[in-house]
Design an enzyme around this catalytic site. Sequence first.
Site, mmCIF file in Angstrom:
data_model
loop_
_atom_site.group_PDB
_atom_site.id
_atom_site.type_symbol
_atom_site.label_atom_id
_atom_site.label_comp_id
_atom_site.label_asym_id
_atom_site.label_seq_id
_atom_site.Cartn_x
_atom_site.Cartn_y
_atom_site.Cartn_z
ATOM 1 N N ASP A 60 0.841 -1.200 0.000
ATOM 2 C CA ASP A 60 0.000 0.000 0.000
ATOM 3 C C ASP A 60 0.880 1.255 0.000
ATOM 4 O OD1 ASP A 60 0.852 -0.067 2.614
ATOM 5 O OD2 ASP A 60 -1.139 0.129 3.514
ATOM 6 N N SER A 61 2.206 1.044 0.030
ATOM 7 C CA SER A 61 3.134 2.162 -0.188
ATOM 8 C C SER A 61 2.892 2.781 -1.570
ATOM 9 C CB SER A 61 4.585 1.688 -0.066
ATOM 10 O OG SER A 61 4.799 0.538 -0.844
ATOM 11 N N ASP A 99 -1.020 -6.309 -0.500
ATOM 12 C CA ASP A 99 -1.205 -5.672 0.804
ATOM 13 C C ASP A 99 -2.684 -5.389 1.026
ATOM 14 O OD1 ASP A 99 0.096 -4.795 3.032
ATOM 15 O OD2 ASP A 99 1.006 -3.032 2.103
ATOM 16 N N LYS A 129 -1.031 -9.481 2.745
ATOM 17 C CA LYS A 129 -0.312 -8.984 3.929
ATOM 18 C C LYS A 129 -1.257 -8.104 4.728
ATOM 19 C CE LYS A 129 2.979 -5.636 3.922
ATOM 20 N NZ LYS A 129 2.407 -4.653 4.857
ATOM 21 N N GLU A 131 -1.449 -5.630 8.480
ATOM 22 C CA GLU A 131 -0.676 -4.971 9.538
ATOM 23 C C GLU A 131 -1.321 -5.199 10.906
ATOM 24 O OE1 GLU A 131 0.005 -0.786 8.815
ATOM 25 O OE2 GLU A 131 0.936 -1.164 6.870
ATOM 26 N N GLU A 198 9.165 -4.110 10.747
ATOM 27 C CA GLU A 198 9.578 -2.804 10.215
ATOM 28 C C GLU A 198 10.097 -1.906 11.326
ATOM 29 O OE1 GLU A 198 6.898 -0.998 7.415
ATOM 30 O OE2 GLU A 198 7.968 0.912 7.451
HETATM 31 O O1 KIV Z 1 3.503 -1.088 1.753
HETATM 32 C C1 KIV Z 1 4.673 -1.507 1.711
HETATM 33 O O2 KIV Z 1 5.412 -1.295 0.763
HETATM 34 C C2 KIV Z 1 5.144 -2.271 2.867
HETATM 35 C C3 KIV Z 1 6.574 -2.692 2.901
HETATM 36 C C4 KIV Z 1 7.480 -1.550 2.991
HETATM 37 C C5 KIV Z 1 6.834 -3.702 3.944
HETATM 38 O O3 KIV Z 1 4.382 -2.558 3.738
#
Ligand code: KIV
Length: 280
Positions: A60-61, A99, A129, A131, A198
């Site tokens: 989600d970056s 994510d 993924k 969080e 992280e």
């Molecule tokens: O969203 C993302 O890119 C991440 C990674 C940096 C682990 O969660």
Amino acid sequence: MNLSDKHDAEHQSAPLKRVTTRRLQDMKKKQKKISCLTAYDALIARIIDEAGIDLILVGDSLGNVVQGHETTIPVTLEDIIYHTKAVVKGVQRALVVADMPFMSYQISPEEAFRNAGRLMKEAGASAVKIEGGHRVAKAVRKMTEAGIPVMAHLGLTPQSINQFGSYRPRGESEQEAEEIMKDALELEQAGAFAIVLEKIPMQLAQKITSSLMVPTIGIGAGPHCDGQILVYSDMVGLTIDFSPRFVRRYDNLQERISHSVDSYIQDIRNCNFPSIDESY
Ligand code: KIV
């Protein structure tokens, strides 16, 4: 044909074996480090997959990198589906993990399950993924019991930035370190196949890594994790105004692209492009 030619020929004709969650766990057992990067489109995904990366995260970056937001909070499930579809098209070997964005898994384990299912069925992700620690353990269990592989994410979890109030490292106090350790054990019990750590002290990451059967993937968590992940655009120097200590820059693509564009502009202005050879 000598032996090494024969090896190369066999290597080239052998079908690419897809990386699986099981394979990542075997790599931990064999103490082989796991390489991971983010990607958000087919073009970059293809390049890093062909280079041999083990895991590609459609993070989600993308909210920061692609959409220009300050945080990852505005990213929607539809955004992740769109980018995951593109990444999956470019990948033949790496494990593609999508994510789960903010509010796609917090409401209830059922909602998390439904949304993770969309990421797999519609977008083609091989895993998701999520969080958080204890508060998402039930969702992790629900998904993994239904066959959805889940990678967990502890430490500095960017979706909680408004609660944390800053991007400082997590787990520096004894109490925070104990909580992260407890969360890691609970998430492993709930079925997570790997855990991203992280921005936590490397000694804590080492302790967690040696306490778990599943691999840890570090970002700003030191060298003792079972694997490492970076945002690809940080790693190749596209996002140079973001320079935390944990990013190693392998190139300066921002400068190189800027030079190329400058040359292109000059060539057009000076009537050097296109040439006769570049015309029909
Ligand atoms: O969203 C993302 O890119 C991440 C990674 C940096 C682990 O969660």
